[in-house]
Design a protein around this motif. Sequence first.
Motif, mmCIF file in Angstrom:
data_model
loop_
_atom_site.group_PDB
_atom_site.id
_atom_site.type_symbol
_atom_site.label_atom_id
_atom_site.label_comp_id
_atom_site.label_asym_id
_atom_site.label_seq_id
_atom_site.Cartn_x
_atom_site.Cartn_y
_atom_site.Cartn_z
ATOM 1 N N GLU A 7 0.883 -1.254 0.026
ATOM 2 C CA GLU A 7 0.017 0.047 -0.073
ATOM 3 C C GLU A 7 0.898 1.361 -0.147
ATOM 4 O O GLU A 7 0.475 2.273 -0.193
ATOM 5 N N ARG A 14 0.591 9.067 1.670
ATOM 6 C CA ARG A 14 -0.365 8.316 2.811
ATOM 7 C C ARG A 14 -1.787 7.666 1.880
ATOM 8 O O ARG A 14 -2.106 8.392 1.026
ATOM 9 N N GLY A 16 -5.581 6.333 1.881
ATOM 10 C CA GLY A 16 -6.516 6.415 2.742
ATOM 11 C C GLY A 16 -7.220 5.021 3.201
ATOM 12 O O GLY A 16 -6.552 3.994 2.741
ATOM 13 N N LEU A 17 -8.440 4.866 3.700
ATOM 14 C CA LEU A 17 -8.948 3.707 4.185
ATOM 15 C C LEU A 17 -9.218 2.844 2.862
ATOM 16 O O LEU A 17 -8.984 1.564 3.132
ATOM 17 N N LEU A 18 -9.848 3.481 2.111
ATOM 18 C CA LEU A 18 -10.214 2.635 0.743
ATOM 19 C C LEU A 18 -8.793 2.287 0.057
ATOM 20 O O LEU A 18 -9.036 1.034 -0.528
ATOM 21 N N ARG A 20 -6.289 1.165 1.490
ATOM 22 C CA ARG A 20 -5.532 -0.011 2.244
ATOM 23 C C ARG A 20 -6.407 -1.307 2.112
ATOM 24 O O ARG A 20 -6.281 -2.249 1.876
ATOM 25 N N LEU A 21 -8.007 -0.844 2.265
ATOM 26 C CA LEU A 21 -8.959 -1.953 1.916
ATOM 27 C C LEU A 21 -8.702 -2.733 0.678
ATOM 28 O O LEU A 21 -8.679 -4.032 0.593
ATOM 29 N N ARG A 22 -8.385 -1.773 -0.692
ATOM 30 C CA ARG A 22 -8.082 -2.355 -1.715
ATOM 31 C C ARG A 22 -6.795 -3.277 -1.906
ATOM 32 O O ARG A 22 -6.911 -4.415 -2.258
ATOM 33 N N TRP A 24 -5.555 -4.844 0.933
ATOM 34 C CA TRP A 24 -5.708 -6.097 1.560
ATOM 35 C C TRP A 24 -6.427 -7.084 1.006
ATOM 36 O O TRP A 24 -6.054 -8.100 1.080
#
Length: 228
Positions: A7, A14, A16-18, A20-22, A24
């Motif tokens: 990531e 930096r 974002g949350l989306l 990182r989810l992608r 993972w």
Amino acid sequence: MTAPFDENTGPNRRVGLLGRLRAWFLTGLVVILPVALTIWLIWTMIGWVDGLVLPLIPYDLTPSHYLGINLRGVGVVVFLIFTILVGSVAKGLIGRTLIRFGENLVGRMPVVRSIYSGVKQISETIFAQTERSFETACLIQYPRKGIWAIGFISTTAKGEISTKPETGSALLSVFLPTTPNPTSGFLLFLPREDVIELDMTVEDAAKLVISAGLVYPNQVNPEDLPVK
């Protein structure tokens, strides 16, 4: 060692949350898919063998008659036991006599003779314990000079295949697989000097063919290369 989808793509970037989810999710797919596909293929193959073997067994002798449920894999066990028994009998004198008698009988049938001889040659080639089908991976120029393709050296050409062509060296039998299905391909006879043997194993070369050039054996990162 980093994950397949890291990531952090920059030194100070930096995510974002989306993002990182992608990352993972893609990493999880890389881990899960090979395992899931392997299990699915094995499960499907077991079911296919069961579907062929179990109808040949009387229902009163099947586990489902006593347990009331269908146990997957019973047909595979029966097939393995039956194959081992046939192989043990075929190794004996009586078995060899029966096999010769059966082959002589089949040899008198025009259509069945051709099918049986072809299937027998293929089976002996694939399952022979004294020889390996492919020993070495190689590079050849195909379909024209300047274009390189991966092939597998099977053996040295024999008989009129080796004597009729007017070449200065021995001919090699090279199997040229197709991508992504390496079980199909072309049989080529090439002079030995036109075949470049590779150090990679046959398994690594097959992975390279199946992946369409995405998976290289002993791949070296660009930063690990020596500076010229």
